[in-house]
Design a protein around this motif. Sequence first.
Motif, PDB file in Angstrom:
ATOM      1  N   PRO A 116     -13.801 -14.789 -10.547  1.00  0.00           N
ATOM      2  CA  PRO A 116     -14.678 -14.065 -11.480  1.00  0.00           C
ATOM      3  C   PRO A 116     -14.059 -13.940 -12.867  1.00  0.00           C
ATOM      4  O   PRO A 116     -14.771 -13.811 -13.862  1.00  0.00           O
ATOM      5  CB  PRO A 116     -14.844 -12.677 -10.849  1.00  0.00           C
ATOM      6  CG  PRO A 116     -14.312 -12.774  -9.471  1.00  0.00           C
ATOM      7  CD  PRO A 116     -13.439 -13.975  -9.381  1.00  0.00           C
ATOM      8  N   TYR A 164       0.785  -1.249   0.000  1.00  0.00           N
ATOM      9  CA  TYR A 164       0.000   0.000   0.000  1.00  0.00           C
ATOM     10  C   TYR A 164       0.809   1.287   0.000  1.00  0.00           C
ATOM     11  O   TYR A 164       0.226   2.363   0.032  1.00  0.00           O
ATOM     12  CB  TYR A 164      -0.955   0.011   1.208  1.00  0.00           C
ATOM     13  CG  TYR A 164      -1.845  -1.214   1.262  1.00  0.00           C
ATOM     14  CD1 TYR A 164      -2.772  -1.466   0.256  1.00  0.00           C
ATOM     15  CD2 TYR A 164      -1.743  -2.131   2.304  1.00  0.00           C
ATOM     16  CE1 TYR A 164      -3.572  -2.590   0.292  1.00  0.00           C
ATOM     17  CE2 TYR A 164      -2.541  -3.261   2.354  1.00  0.00           C
ATOM     18  CZ  TYR A 164      -3.457  -3.484   1.338  1.00  0.00           C
ATOM     19  OH  TYR A 164      -4.249  -4.606   1.368  1.00  0.00           O
ATOM     20  N   GLU A 167     -11.198 -12.814  -2.463  1.00  0.00           N
ATOM     21  CA  GLU A 167      -9.744 -12.622  -2.468  1.00  0.00           C
ATOM     22  C   GLU A 167      -9.359 -11.215  -2.004  1.00  0.00           C
ATOM     23  O   GLU A 167      -8.511 -10.562  -2.606  1.00  0.00           O
ATOM     24  CB  GLU A 167      -9.152 -12.921  -3.850  1.00  0.00           C
ATOM     25  CG  GLU A 167      -9.248 -14.406  -4.186  1.00  0.00           C
ATOM     26  CD  GLU A 167      -8.113 -14.867  -5.074  1.00  0.00           C
ATOM     27  OE1 GLU A 167      -6.955 -14.589  -4.731  1.00  0.00           O
ATOM     28  OE2 GLU A 167      -8.393 -15.501  -6.094  1.00  0.00           O
ATOM     29  N   THR A 190      -8.351 -14.668 -10.879  1.00  0.00           N
ATOM     30  CA  THR A 190      -9.296 -14.945  -9.783  1.00  0.00           C
ATOM     31  C   THR A 190     -10.563 -15.582 -10.355  1.00  0.00           C
ATOM     32  O   THR A 190     -10.799 -15.541 -11.561  1.00  0.00           O
ATOM     33  CB  THR A 190      -9.658 -13.627  -9.073  1.00  0.00           C
ATOM     34  OG1 THR A 190     -10.203 -12.738 -10.045  1.00  0.00           O
ATOM     35  CG2 THR A 190      -8.447 -12.991  -8.411  1.00  0.00           C
ATOM     36  N   CYS A 204      -5.116 -10.350   1.271  1.00  0.00           N
ATOM     37  CA  CYS A 204      -4.087  -9.301   1.167  1.00  0.00           C
ATOM     38  C   CYS A 204      -4.040  -8.399   2.388  1.00  0.00           C
ATOM     39  O   CYS A 204      -3.172  -7.519   2.452  1.00  0.00           O
ATOM     40  CB  CYS A 204      -4.158  -8.494  -0.120  1.00  0.00           C
ATOM     41  SG  CYS A 204      -5.675  -8.287  -0.941  1.00  0.00           S
ATOM     42  N   GLY A 206     -11.290  -5.588  -7.591  1.00  0.00           N
ATOM     43  CA  GLY A 206     -10.437  -5.932  -8.742  1.00  0.00           C
ATOM     44  C   GLY A 206     -10.849  -5.172  -9.984  1.00  0.00           C
ATOM     45  O   GLY A 206     -10.924  -3.946  -9.988  1.00  0.00           O
ATOM     46  N   VAL A 208     -15.089  -0.559  -2.427  1.00  0.00           N
ATOM     47  CA  VAL A 208     -13.965  -0.142  -1.571  1.00  0.00           C
ATOM     48  C   VAL A 208     -12.705  -0.680  -2.230  1.00  0.00           C
ATOM     49  O   VAL A 208     -12.490  -1.891  -2.263  1.00  0.00           O
ATOM     50  CB  VAL A 208     -14.129  -0.698  -0.138  1.00  0.00           C
ATOM     51  CG1 VAL A 208     -12.936  -0.296   0.724  1.00  0.00           C
ATOM     52  CG2 VAL A 208     -15.437  -0.215   0.482  1.00  0.00           C
ATOM     53  N   LEU A 248      -7.179   0.223 -10.571  1.00  0.00           N
ATOM     54  CA  LEU A 248      -8.338  -0.672 -10.600  1.00  0.00           C
ATOM     55  C   LEU A 248      -9.638   0.109 -10.469  1.00  0.00           C
ATOM     56  O   LEU A 248     -10.641  -0.262 -11.071  1.00  0.00           O
ATOM     57  CB  LEU A 248      -8.212  -1.750  -9.512  1.00  0.00           C
ATOM     58  CG  LEU A 248      -7.138  -2.810  -9.806  1.00  0.00           C
ATOM     59  CD1 LEU A 248      -6.962  -3.762  -8.633  1.00  0.00           C
ATOM     60  CD2 LEU A 248      -7.472  -3.598 -11.063  1.00  0.00           C
ATOM     61  N   GLU A 304     -18.753  -4.017  -2.239  1.00  0.00           N
ATOM     62  CA  GLU A 304     -17.720  -5.001  -2.561  1.00  0.00           C
ATOM     63  C   GLU A 304     -16.375  -4.490  -2.052  1.00  0.00           C
ATOM     64  O   GLU A 304     -15.966  -3.366  -2.349  1.00  0.00           O
ATOM     65  CB  GLU A 304     -17.654  -5.307  -4.068  1.00  0.00           C
ATOM     66  CG  GLU A 304     -16.619  -6.398  -4.316  1.00  0.00           C
ATOM     67  CD  GLU A 304     -16.614  -7.017  -5.698  1.00  0.00           C
ATOM     68  OE1 GLU A 304     -17.434  -6.633  -6.554  1.00  0.00           O
ATOM     69  OE2 GLU A 304     -15.752  -7.908  -5.910  1.00  0.00           O
TER      70      GLU A 304
HETATM   71  N1  SAH Z   1     -12.110  -9.399  -5.883  1.00  0.00           N
HETATM   72  C1  SAH Z   1     -11.345  -9.274  -7.105  1.00  0.00           C
HETATM   73  C2  SAH Z   1      -9.895  -8.826  -6.895  1.00  0.00           C
HETATM   74  C3  SAH Z   1      -9.059  -9.610  -5.934  1.00  0.00           C
HETATM   75  S1  SAH Z   1      -7.410  -8.943  -5.807  1.00  0.00           S
HETATM   76  C4  SAH Z   1     -11.405 -10.561  -7.899  1.00  0.00           C
HETATM   77  O1  SAH Z   1     -11.833 -11.559  -7.331  1.00  0.00           O
HETATM   78  O2  SAH Z   1     -11.014 -10.556  -9.053  1.00  0.00           O
HETATM   79  C5  SAH Z   1      -7.511  -7.950  -4.366  1.00  0.00           C
HETATM   80  C6  SAH Z   1      -8.288  -6.679  -4.558  1.00  0.00           C
HETATM   81  O3  SAH Z   1      -8.362  -6.009  -3.297  1.00  0.00           O
HETATM   82  C7  SAH Z   1      -7.708  -5.683  -5.504  1.00  0.00           C
HETATM   83  O4  SAH Z   1      -8.772  -5.006  -6.127  1.00  0.00           O
HETATM   84  C8  SAH Z   1      -6.928  -4.768  -4.568  1.00  0.00           C
HETATM   85  O5  SAH Z   1      -6.592  -3.565  -5.161  1.00  0.00           O
HETATM   86  C9  SAH Z   1      -7.886  -4.667  -3.429  1.00  0.00           C
HETATM   87  N2  SAH Z   1      -7.363  -4.323  -2.115  1.00  0.00           N
HETATM   88  C10 SAH Z   1      -6.351  -4.926  -1.469  1.00  0.00           C
HETATM   89  N3  SAH Z   1      -6.207  -4.396  -0.243  1.00  0.00           N
HETATM   90  C11 SAH Z   1      -7.155  -3.444  -0.103  1.00  0.00           C
HETATM   91  C12 SAH Z   1      -7.525  -2.557   0.950  1.00  0.00           C
HETATM   92  N4  SAH Z   1      -6.869  -2.554   2.108  1.00  0.00           N
HETATM   93  N5  SAH Z   1      -8.561  -1.726   0.749  1.00  0.00           N
HETATM   94  C13 SAH Z   1      -9.249  -1.745  -0.426  1.00  0.00           C
HETATM   95  N6  SAH Z   1      -8.938  -2.558  -1.455  1.00  0.00           N
HETATM   96  C14 SAH Z   1      -7.911  -3.401  -1.303  1.00  0.00           C
END
Ligand code: SAH
Length: 379
Positions: free
Chosen positions: A67, A44, A170, A65, A174, A102, A129, A135, A98
């Motif tokens: 989707p 971040y 997913e 992922t 992270c 992504g 969010v 993205l 959501e």
């Molecule tokens: N849900 C999506 C993407 C998964 S990747 C899919 O299934 O395809 C992880 C996603 O979370 C990315 O969009 C990334 O930018 C976002 N992300 C990661 N940490 C975050 C945080 N602390 N706040 C908001 N978004 C976050």
Amino acid sequence: MTDAFDPSADDHPAPDQGLHARICDLIRRDGPMSVAAFMTLALYDPRGGYYATKDPIGAGADFITAPEVSQMFGELIGLWLVQSWLDLGAPDPCYLIELGPGRGVMLADALRAARVRPQFLAAARPVLVEASPALQAEQARRLADAPSAVSWANALDAIAPGPSLIVANEFVDCLPIRQLVRACGAWRERMVTLHPDTPDTLMFALGDPVPDAQAARTPAATADAPDGALVELRPGVDQLMDAVAQRPGPTRLLVIDYGPPVSEVGDTLQAVRRHTRIDPLAAPGASDLTARVDFQALVQSAHSVGLETAGPYAQGEWLLKLGLEARAAVLARAGADARRTAAQAIHRLTDPSEMGTLFQVLAITSPGYRAPPGLGAPD
Ligand code: SAH
């Protein structure tokens, strides 16, 4: 948008030497940093963090992922959301939030499938969010014609109060983790520091002891753990559960992620670059850093703030219960290619050798509502 992102350029820039060098400088100045602090910077940091500066998802990028594997995934989520909305008493308006969307593919597919219930679409207030400016731009493009207008928020607790359905695919993986290592009968924080002999090379080291009560945030941290045992804590999960519990009005959160249904001991920090695993300390800012989601700890955290849980269920079993095969049969009517594509997607999403059991599904709901679709009765 940050200067490091240019959609027309290679979306796999060289490792951000600037961020690596800054992390080394920080350690020289302040001493070793926790794994959580390292992960926070790597993902971040506004100038060099992975999510702050890159577009990592897709076949040609770092990872793919569910989707992105098939439209069927988001479509079933859409039907699941409609049923959950009914379970919560069909509130109008209802936030449809959501976390970490992504490229916006899942929400686009979900909203299309949700057309079966126009009242749901009329009530839904989609809010995304998303940490990554790149993205966010992609989401805005993809959802420009969505049946319900979307908006963005910086965090769950920045969204106005009201009934909410929240999905996170997913996303939790992270959220930064702390790692604790058992040494001489105590849990000690695992740190990132500089190699004493090779300048500007990062390595792990042991830090200060932490109180047992903190370690107990994961059921894996048992008092009889042998020396060298490693457990992981994810403070962001407790913050997320607090934010869900504090939302007035019925709220349901669906978490889909990779990780064990029951807490496990072991180091699961992983870095992925262009679909290949690399050393987690090698390329901060230029590799996707995640760790397995401890679903038992998630359930424990949800219960500690009064929320009800259903699951975790294996993703494969859950999707089949929701009607994945029936949806595939409809798509397969388009011809042999469509039939093959649908069969491949079913395999990828449900087979135990692929995402079927590695990924788990957990629903978390304000107390007193009907069980979510495909997940049995709440505890
Ligand atoms: N849900 C999506 C993407 C998964 S990747 C899919 O299934 O395809 C992880 C996603 O979370 C990315 O969009 C990334 O930018 C976002 N992300 C990661 N940490 C975050 C945080 N602390 N706040 C908001 N978004 C976050």
